[in-house]
Design a protein around this motif. Structure first.
Motif, short mmCIF file in Angstrom:
data_model
loop_
_atom_site.label_atom_id
_atom_site.label_comp_id
_atom_site.label_asym_id
_atom_site.label_seq_id
_atom_site.Cartn_x
_atom_site.Cartn_y
_atom_site.Cartn_z
N LEU A 90 9.61 -1.53 14.90
CA LEU A 90 8.50 -1.37 13.95
C LEU A 90 8.10 0.08 13.77
O LEU A 90 8.30 0.91 14.66
N GLU A 91 7.53 0.36 12.62
CA GLU A 91 6.96 1.68 12.42
C GLU A 91 5.77 1.85 13.37
O GLU A 91 5.10 0.88 13.74
N PRO A 92 5.50 3.09 13.79
CA PRO A 92 4.39 3.33 14.72
C PRO A 92 3.07 2.74 14.25
O PRO A 92 2.31 2.22 15.06
N THR A 106 -0.59 -8.92 6.59
CA THR A 106 0.55 -9.73 6.17
C THR A 106 1.85 -8.96 6.28
O THR A 106 2.88 -9.49 6.71
N GLU A 107 1.79 -7.68 5.94
CA GLU A 107 3.00 -6.85 5.98
C GLU A 107 3.47 -6.64 7.42
O GLU A 107 4.67 -6.74 7.71
N THR A 108 2.54 -6.35 8.31
CA THR A 108 2.91 -6.16 9.72
C THR A 108 3.45 -7.45 10.31
O THR A 108 4.44 -7.44 11.07
N LEU A 109 2.84 -8.57 9.98
CA LEU A 109 3.32 -9.85 10.47
C LEU A 109 4.74 -10.12 9.97
O LEU A 109 5.60 -10.58 10.73
N ARG A 110 4.98 -9.84 8.70
CA ARG A 110 6.31 -10.06 8.13
C ARG A 110 7.36 -9.23 8.88
O ARG A 110 8.43 -9.74 9.21
N LYS A 111 7.03 -7.99 9.14
CA LYS A 111 7.97 -7.11 9.84
C LYS A 111 8.18 -7.54 11.29
O LYS A 111 9.28 -7.48 11.83
N ALA A 112 7.08 -7.98 11.94
CA ALA A 112 7.17 -8.44 13.32
C ALA A 112 8.01 -9.71 13.42
O ALA A 112 8.77 -9.91 14.38
N GLN A 113 7.90 -10.57 12.41
CA GLN A 113 8.68 -11.81 12.41
C GLN A 113 10.16 -11.54 12.22
O GLN A 113 10.99 -12.37 12.61
N ALA A 114 10.49 -10.41 11.67
CA ALA A 114 11.90 -10.02 11.55
C ALA A 114 12.45 -9.57 12.91
O ALA A 114 13.66 -9.64 13.15
N VAL A 115 11.55 -9.14 13.77
CA VAL A 115 11.94 -8.69 15.11
C VAL A 115 11.90 -9.86 16.09
O VAL A 115 12.83 -10.06 16.88
#
Length: 214
Positions: A90-92, A106-115
């Protein structure tokens, strides 16, 4: 000193040692229960399969300490594993948002779900709380190792302390040595256990409050 006086004073020493032993048992039991609570949080939010641990009074202090430390180590490894994946991918700004212990955007959750595939937003909130707790997990290790080194060979139950009813100076020497060791152990282990237990209670209560508002 008369035999009757030795018996009386040794009785006082046995009572003192029993109280110290009870205090130690209470701290140990609290640590085990707090660890189980933390395991439940990880099981529910990150699909872990941690098993509950329990103090076994028929085992030695060292054996119980080993059980506890193994459980703590597994929890630390899992938290570090999740943390490493999120921090690396993830970005810092997104990573810091997760550590804030609040529902992510929502954006952070989407990115975290990719991880972390399928991770729920509330689980990210939980992770932020677990990350906050991390240092408390590390601080309990050294005191527990100290316990193991000092009184590790003793069986936890009072009856297993080797306190046979031996009159006179032999019993006095044994009792004084056991009291000294217990007092030395509790000097560090007591406050460390309280901090460990209180830290986990704080985090689990905070998680319950946060999840109730989602």
């Amino acid at each position: 000193m008369a035999l009757s006086e030795l018996v009386f004073h040794n009785s006082e020493r046995r009572d003192r040692l029993c109280r110290l032993n009870q205090t130690f048992l209470e701290k140990m039991n609290n640590n085990f229960r707090a660890t189980n609570k933390l395991s439940e949080v990880l099981n529910e939010n990150f699909s872990c399969k941690f098993q509950p641990i329990a103090v076994d009074k028929d085992k030695t202090v060292k054996e119980n300490c080993d059980i506890f430390l193994e459980a703590v180590k597994k929890i630390q490894v899992k938290i570090e594993e999740i943390d490493s994946r999120l921090k690396e991918k993830l970005e810092p700004s997104c990573y810091q948002e997760i550590l804030a212990m609040k529902m992510p955007s929502t954006e952070t959750l989407r990115k975290a779900q990719a991880v972390l595939e399928g991770i729920a937003g509330i689980s990210l909130v939980v992770f932020g709380a677990l990350k906050f707790l991390g240092p408390r997990l590390s601080l309990i290790v050294s005191p527990v190792l100290g316990v193991s080194a000092c009184i590790g060979s003793l069986v936890l139950s009072v009856l297993g302390l080797g306190l046979e009813l031996v009159f006179g100076a032999i019993e006095k020497s044994r009792l004084d040595d056991a009291i000294r060791k217990h007092e030395k152990v509790l000097e560090e282990f007591g406050p460390a256990s309280d901090a460990y237990h209180d830290g986990i209670v704080y985090v689990t209560v905070k998680i319950e409050i946060m999840t109730s508002h989602t």
